[in-house]
Design an enzyme around this catalytic site. Sequence first.
Site, mmCIF file in Angstrom:
data_model
loop_
_atom_site.group_PDB
_atom_site.id
_atom_site.type_symbol
_atom_site.label_atom_id
_atom_site.label_comp_id
_atom_site.label_asym_id
_atom_site.label_seq_id
_atom_site.Cartn_x
_atom_site.Cartn_y
_atom_site.Cartn_z
ATOM 1 N N LYS A 52 0.841 -1.204 0.000
ATOM 2 C CA LYS A 52 0.000 0.000 0.000
ATOM 3 C C LYS A 52 0.874 1.252 0.000
ATOM 4 O O LYS A 52 0.604 2.212 -0.725
ATOM 5 C CB LYS A 52 -0.949 -0.011 1.213
ATOM 6 C CG LYS A 52 -2.086 -1.031 1.057
ATOM 7 C CD LYS A 52 -2.890 -1.249 2.335
ATOM 8 C CE LYS A 52 -3.855 -2.414 2.153
ATOM 9 N NZ LYS A 52 -4.645 -2.737 3.354
ATOM 10 N N GLN A 96 -4.895 -1.776 9.578
ATOM 11 C CA GLN A 96 -4.768 -3.089 8.944
ATOM 12 C C GLN A 96 -5.331 -4.173 9.863
ATOM 13 O O GLN A 96 -5.009 -4.221 11.051
ATOM 14 C CB GLN A 96 -3.291 -3.369 8.605
ATOM 15 C CG GLN A 96 -3.057 -4.612 7.781
ATOM 16 C CD GLN A 96 -3.661 -4.556 6.372
ATOM 17 O OE1 GLN A 96 -3.827 -3.487 5.801
ATOM 18 N NE2 GLN A 96 -3.999 -5.702 5.827
ATOM 19 N N ASP A 119 -11.200 2.454 3.705
ATOM 20 C CA ASP A 119 -11.434 1.008 3.579
ATOM 21 C C ASP A 119 -12.919 0.712 3.337
ATOM 22 O O ASP A 119 -13.268 -0.386 2.900
ATOM 23 C CB ASP A 119 -11.028 0.287 4.881
ATOM 24 C CG ASP A 119 -9.665 -0.383 4.776
ATOM 25 O OD1 ASP A 119 -9.266 -0.741 3.658
ATOM 26 O OD2 ASP A 119 -9.020 -0.552 5.823
HETATM 27 N N1 GUN Z 1 -6.958 -7.130 6.015
HETATM 28 C C1 GUN Z 1 -7.235 -7.846 4.900
HETATM 29 N N2 GUN Z 1 -7.752 -7.039 3.943
HETATM 30 C C2 GUN Z 1 -7.794 -5.791 4.466
HETATM 31 C C3 GUN Z 1 -8.216 -4.546 3.950
HETATM 32 O O1 GUN Z 1 -8.687 -4.401 2.814
HETATM 33 N N3 GUN Z 1 -8.091 -3.499 4.800
HETATM 34 C C4 GUN Z 1 -7.607 -3.618 6.055
HETATM 35 N N4 GUN Z 1 -7.547 -2.524 6.817
HETATM 36 N N5 GUN Z 1 -7.206 -4.772 6.564
HETATM 37 C C5 GUN Z 1 -7.301 -5.854 5.759
#
Ligand code: GUN
Length: 293
Positions: A52, A96, A119
């Site tokens: 990211k 996350q 998100d």
């Molecule tokens: N863990 C797995 N996929 C995601 C996501 O798209 N966002 C976040 N914050 N955590 C995750």
Amino acid sequence: MTLIDGKAVSAQIKQEIAAEVEQIEAAGGKRPHLAAILVGHDGGSETYVANKVKACEACGFKSSLIRYETDVTEAELLAKVEELNKDADVDGFIVQLPLPKHISEQKVIEAIDYRKDVDGFHPINVGRLAIGLPCYVSATPNGIIELLRRYNIETSGKKCVVLGRSNIVGKPMATLMMQKANPGDATVTVCHSHSRDLKKECQEADIIIAAIGKPNFVTADMVKDGAVVIDVGTTRVPDATKKSGFRLNGDVKFDEVAPKCSFITPVPGGVGPMTIVSLMKNTLLAGKKAIYQ
Ligand code: GUN
């Protein structure tokens, strides 16, 4: 059979975003700023967050990574969320997942200002998605919609089976596919561990979106000729031939399913790259205050 190239599409979209960010800066605006909170050292989470941050660089965004050890308290984490909510320089942020067991993920998600929830996990964004209002949409389902759009895949009136009912993928995916929109306007069935005849549902599907996290679950006998198959699976399986010691395995038994399909996504290189680019798109929207003021 057309192989859907998520890697190429995501590279193209990153270029489009970077070009827009250049224009914003040229006009005296500020670069979008994404912050990410990472707790602990889970291998998968480390990789996702590193990717990211890398994608932010490619798009010309500012990014901030805030790290905590696994023993961080819920109160400390909530205090940081509050700080980021108030930080005018941060356009959007993510925490996350998964979080350590002693921290309530739901409490943390609900503490995030929905206007910065890139998100799309906050109940306000989820609710607005359900009733078709502008909102931040969860990255993986949104990335899949973008692939369907860019490959001109017909969805209107089609039978779509979503395998899996997670809050992050299955549920928002089903919502998007049934939305009055293009892509969308599909007849959607959601299958899960309690579905009575999952195989028959799949056999009748024009579009199968597999997001159950079971490697090689979808086999050729479950797929009708000409179906579109989207594979969201990314299970890590040990592989001594890889430098990392593992490879990513999809939910679809690719070799036997692919010849029957009109379109199929590979793993890796299909849905995965689109997920991150969808987060970048949400961050750009946040930077532009395009959804909320
Ligand atoms: N863990 C797995 N996929 C995601 C996501 O798209 N966002 C976040 N914050 N955590 C995750």
